[in-house]
Design a protein around this motif. Structure first.
Motif, PDB file in Angstrom:
ATOM      1  N   SER A   1       0.822  -1.214   0.000  1.00 46.71           N
ATOM      2  CA  SER A   1       0.000   0.000   0.000  1.00 46.71           C
ATOM      3  C   SER A   1       0.857   1.265   0.000  1.00 46.71           C
ATOM      4  O   SER A   1       0.350   2.365  -0.101  1.00 46.71           O
ATOM      5  N   LYS A   2       2.170   1.105   0.116  1.00 53.23           N
ATOM      6  CA  LYS A   2       3.071   2.272   0.168  1.00 53.23           C
ATOM      7  C   LYS A   2       3.936   2.398  -1.083  1.00 53.23           C
ATOM      8  O   LYS A   2       4.819   3.259  -1.153  1.00 53.23           O
ATOM      9  N   LEU A   3       3.768   1.494  -2.049  1.00 56.23           N
ATOM     10  CA  LEU A   3       4.639   1.499  -3.223  1.00 56.23           C
ATOM     11  C   LEU A   3       4.460   2.776  -4.040  1.00 56.23           C
ATOM     12  O   LEU A   3       3.343   3.169  -4.345  1.00 56.23           O
ATOM     13  N   PRO A   4       5.571   3.413  -4.424  1.00 52.19           N
ATOM     14  CA  PRO A   4       5.447   4.621  -5.233  1.00 52.19           C
ATOM     15  C   PRO A   4       5.262   4.280  -6.711  1.00 52.19           C
ATOM     16  O   PRO A   4       5.897   3.351  -7.207  1.00 52.19           O
ATOM     17  N   PRO A   5       4.434   5.028  -7.418  1.00 54.64           N
ATOM     18  CA  PRO A   5       4.383   4.846  -8.868  1.00 54.64           C
ATOM     19  C   PRO A   5       5.665   5.407  -9.482  1.00 54.64           C
ATOM     20  O   PRO A   5       6.368   6.194  -8.850  1.00 54.64           O
ATOM     21  N   ARG A   6       5.965   5.003 -10.715  1.00 56.20           N
ATOM     22  CA  ARG A   6       7.093   5.632 -11.413  1.00 56.20           C
ATOM     23  C   ARG A   6       6.754   7.082 -11.692  1.00 56.20           C
ATOM     24  O   ARG A   6       5.593   7.481 -11.618  1.00 56.20           O
ATOM     25  N   GLY A   7       7.780   7.890 -12.004  1.00 62.26           N
ATOM     26  CA  GLY A   7       7.516   9.275 -12.388  1.00 62.26           C
ATOM     27  C   GLY A   7       7.603  10.258 -11.232  1.00 62.26           C
ATOM     28  O   GLY A   7       7.275  11.430 -11.384  1.00 62.26           O
ATOM     29  N   ARG A   8       8.066   9.814 -10.072  1.00 59.62           N
ATOM     30  CA  ARG A   8       8.143  10.724  -8.924  1.00 59.62           C
ATOM     31  C   ARG A   8       9.487  11.438  -8.809  1.00 59.62           C
ATOM     32  O   ARG A   8       9.635  12.354  -8.006  1.00 59.62           O
ATOM     33  N   LEU A   9      10.482  10.979  -9.556  1.00 57.86           N
ATOM     34  CA  LEU A   9      11.814  11.607  -9.475  1.00 57.86           C
ATOM     35  C   LEU A   9      11.892  12.734 -10.501  1.00 57.86           C
ATOM     36  O   LEU A   9      11.167  12.734 -11.491  1.00 57.86           O
ATOM     37  N   PRO A  10      12.759  13.706 -10.278  1.00 57.22           N
ATOM     38  CA  PRO A  10      12.771  14.880 -11.156  1.00 57.22           C
ATOM     39  C   PRO A  10      13.292  14.598 -12.563  1.00 57.22           C
ATOM     40  O   PRO A  10      14.097  13.695 -12.765  1.00 57.22           O
ATOM     41  N   ASP A  11      12.823  15.395 -13.508  1.00 57.94           N
ATOM     42  CA  ASP A  11      13.222  15.310 -14.908  1.00 57.94           C
ATOM     43  C   ASP A  11      14.135  16.499 -15.193  1.00 57.94           C
ATOM     44  O   ASP A  11      13.705  17.652 -15.162  1.00 57.94           O
ATOM     45  N   ALA A  12      15.406  16.193 -15.494  1.00 57.28           N
ATOM     46  CA  ALA A  12      16.430  17.231 -15.632  1.00 57.28           C
ATOM     47  C   ALA A  12      16.215  18.148 -16.824  1.00 57.28           C
ATOM     48  O   ALA A  12      16.859  19.190 -16.931  1.00 57.28           O
ATOM     49  N   ALA A  13      15.324  17.763 -17.729  1.00 53.02           N
ATOM     50  CA  ALA A  13      15.082  18.592 -18.919  1.00 53.02           C
ATOM     51  C   ALA A  13      14.142  19.748 -18.609  1.00 53.02           C
ATOM     52  O   ALA A  13      13.921  20.608 -19.461  1.00 53.02           O
ATOM     53  N   GLN A  14      13.577  19.763 -17.401  1.00 52.26           N
ATOM     54  CA  GLN A  14      12.554  20.762 -17.097  1.00 52.26           C
ATOM     55  C   GLN A  14      13.103  21.935 -16.275  1.00 52.26           C
ATOM     56  O   GLN A  14      14.294  22.091 -16.117  1.00 52.26           O
ATOM     57  N   GLY A  15      12.167  22.769 -15.772  1.00 55.32           N
ATOM     58  CA  GLY A  15      12.564  24.005 -15.109  1.00 55.32           C
ATOM     59  C   GLY A  15      12.213  24.064 -13.633  1.00 55.32           C
ATOM     60  O   GLY A  15      11.910  23.035 -13.000  1.00 55.32           O
ATOM     61  N   ALA A  16      12.266  25.265 -13.076  1.00 55.60           N
ATOM     62  CA  ALA A  16      12.108  25.456 -11.632  1.00 55.60           C
ATOM     63  C   ALA A  16      10.715  25.036 -11.135  1.00 55.60           C
ATOM     64  O   ALA A  16      10.588  24.496 -10.034  1.00 55.60           O
ATOM     65  N   ASP A  17       9.690  25.274 -11.941  1.00 55.71           N
ATOM     66  CA  ASP A  17       8.347  24.905 -11.479  1.00 55.71           C
ATOM     67  C   ASP A  17       8.200  23.391 -11.339  1.00 55.71           C
ATOM     68  O   ASP A  17       7.548  22.900 -10.413  1.00 55.71           O
ATOM     69  N   HIS A  18       8.840  22.683 -12.248  1.00 55.15           N
ATOM     70  CA  HIS A  18       8.839  21.215 -12.148  1.00 55.15           C
ATOM     71  C   HIS A  18       9.563  20.779 -10.869  1.00 55.15           C
ATOM     72  O   HIS A  18       9.085  19.897 -10.144  1.00 55.15           O
ATOM     73  N   LEU A  19      10.708  21.403 -10.583  1.00 54.85           N
ATOM     74  CA  LEU A  19      11.442  21.050  -9.353  1.00 54.85           C
ATOM     75  C   LEU A  19      10.565  21.294  -8.137  1.00 54.85           C
ATOM     76  O   LEU A  19      10.508  20.479  -7.212  1.00 54.85           O
ATOM     77  N   ARG A  20       9.847  22.424  -8.148  1.00 55.67           N
ATOM     78  CA  ARG A  20       8.935  22.717  -7.025  1.00 55.67           C
ATOM     79  C   ARG A  20       7.859  21.647  -6.901  1.00 55.67           C
ATOM     80  O   ARG A  20       7.567  21.163  -5.811  1.00 55.67           O
ATOM     81  N   HIS A  21       7.292  21.283  -8.026  1.00 54.87           N
ATOM     82  CA  HIS A  21       6.233  20.274  -8.036  1.00 54.87           C
ATOM     83  C   HIS A  21       6.739  18.965  -7.414  1.00 54.87           C
ATOM     84  O   HIS A  21       6.076  18.355  -6.566  1.00 54.87           O
ATOM     85  N   ILE A  22       7.942  18.562  -7.825  1.00 52.40           N
ATOM     86  CA  ILE A  22       8.510  17.296  -7.341  1.00 52.40           C
ATOM     87  C   ILE A  22       8.909  17.393  -5.860  1.00 52.40           C
ATOM     88  O   ILE A  22       8.564  16.536  -5.041  1.00 52.40           O
ATOM     89  N   PHE A  23       9.633  18.455  -5.509  1.00 54.88           N
ATOM     90  CA  PHE A  23      10.201  18.523  -4.159  1.00 54.88           C
ATOM     91  C   PHE A  23       9.205  19.023  -3.111  1.00 54.88           C
ATOM     92  O   PHE A  23       9.328  18.668  -1.933  1.00 54.88           O
TER      93      PHE A  23
END
Ligand code: ZEM
Length: 295
Positions: A134-156
């Motif tokens: 019940s705690k397994l993370p889906p893929r796609g939770r780590l940051p994508d280096a091709a993106q910008g600051a808003d993406h980093l905010r979204h992830i972190f």
């Protein structure tokens, strides 16, 4: 995917048991045939990716469970290359079978940071390898280096980190390199990639970074140093933190003040490795182990 191993709450290790594990991690850092001669950077990345899947709202992901042992997380393209780190640590696990993988992977990151000249990062053991479905993370939770600051905010922000913490964490890119066959990016950020320092922030600010498209179509930034005849790189996200009005002051602060960076990095890396771990505030003993869930 539940596993029945490690479902008993183990006795807490003694200080000397933990010391022996630290020593054995230290002993494997030097790897003449690997990358820049050190397993350190990839161990730091393993620790980060083991914890960085955490989502505070659903209390899922995080280092508990050591999910990278299994294909869904282990073979996630975002984790490409981390099998090297896990393999390096396998000898330590064999020698000290009492330690959980989740403790070993996070501790190895802390030991490596220190050994490469970085700060003492607070670390406590007690993580469980029990895989809670019940705690397994889906893929796609780590940051994508091709993106910008808003993406980093979204992830972190999802992990519970603010702008200052995002910038401090990014300073880990003082270590190691990008591998074209792992992430598609190529090269090291600094000239001494096995030496922890605040050089990364100084280079972001002081060099003139030019866009570069690699043969695989991936876009990164490059600086060619004529004197040393070396090429350094930055990811789009690395330069994005120096463009964002609220992150940029932290890039400036860490470029100027190494001690400040060390203190803030130690605090935030320590916090990262604790995500999703619940402890008794008095004893530090872990509360959310497996057996409360019935194993
Ligand atoms: Zn990284 N990182 N990272 N990182 N990272 C790479 C390598 C390393 C991002 C990212 O996309 C990449 C943090 C944050 C972020 C390390 C530590 C930490 C690589 C290259 C990429 C593409 C992988 C490869 O090809 O091998 C992004 C977008 C991040 C958002 C801010 C945080 C946080 C870290 C630790 C605290 C380290 C040490 C490496 C070098 C690994 C190695 O094998 O040398």
């Amino acid at each position: 995917m539940s596993t029945s191993e490690n479902t008993e709450r183990p006795a807490p290790p003694t200080d000397s048991q933990l010391e022996a594990v630290r020593e054995d991690i230290l002993a494997l850092l030097k790897q003449p045939d690997y990358d820049d001669g050190s397993a350190g950077p990839v161990l730091v990345r393993l620790a980060w990716h083991s914890a960085g899947t955490y989502d505070k709202d659903t209390d899922t992901g995080g280092s508990n469970g050591a999910g990278m042992r299994y294909p869904y997380e282990g073979e996630d393209p975002a984790n490409a290359g981390l099998e090297h780190a896990r393999l390096f640590l396998e000898v330590v696990k064999k020698k000290h079978p009492w330690i959980t993988y989740s403790d070993l992977w996070t501790l190895a990151g802390v030991v490596a940071v220190k050994a490469m000249g970085g700060p003492d990062v607070p670390w406590q053991g007690g993580r469980t390898d029990f895989v809670d479905d019940s705690k397994l993370p889906p893929r796609g939770r780590l940051p994508d280096a091709a993106q910008g600051a808003d993406h980093l905010r979204h992830i972190f922000n999802r992990m519970g980190f603010n702008d200052q913490e995002i910038v401090a964490l990014s300073g880990a890119h003082n270590l190691g390199r990008c591998h074209i066959d792992r992430s598609g990016f190529d090269g090291a950020w600094v000239n001494s990639p096995t030496r922890f320092s605040n050089q990364y922030f100084r280079l972001i600010r002081n060099l003139e970074w030019k866009p570069k498209v690699l043969t695989n179509g991936v876009k990164q930034f490059t600086y060619y140093d004529e004197d040393t005849e070396t090429e350094l790189m930055m990811l789009p996200t690395d330069l994005a933190i120096n463009q964002d009005p609220s992150m940029e002051p932290w890039v400036a602060a860490y470029a100027e003040d190494k001690d400040r960076f060390y203190a803030d990095f130690a605090a935030v890396f320590g916090k990262l490795l604790e995500l999703g771990i619940k402890r008794d505030s008095a004893t530090g003993h872990i509360l959310n182990t497996d057996n409360e869930k019935g194993g």
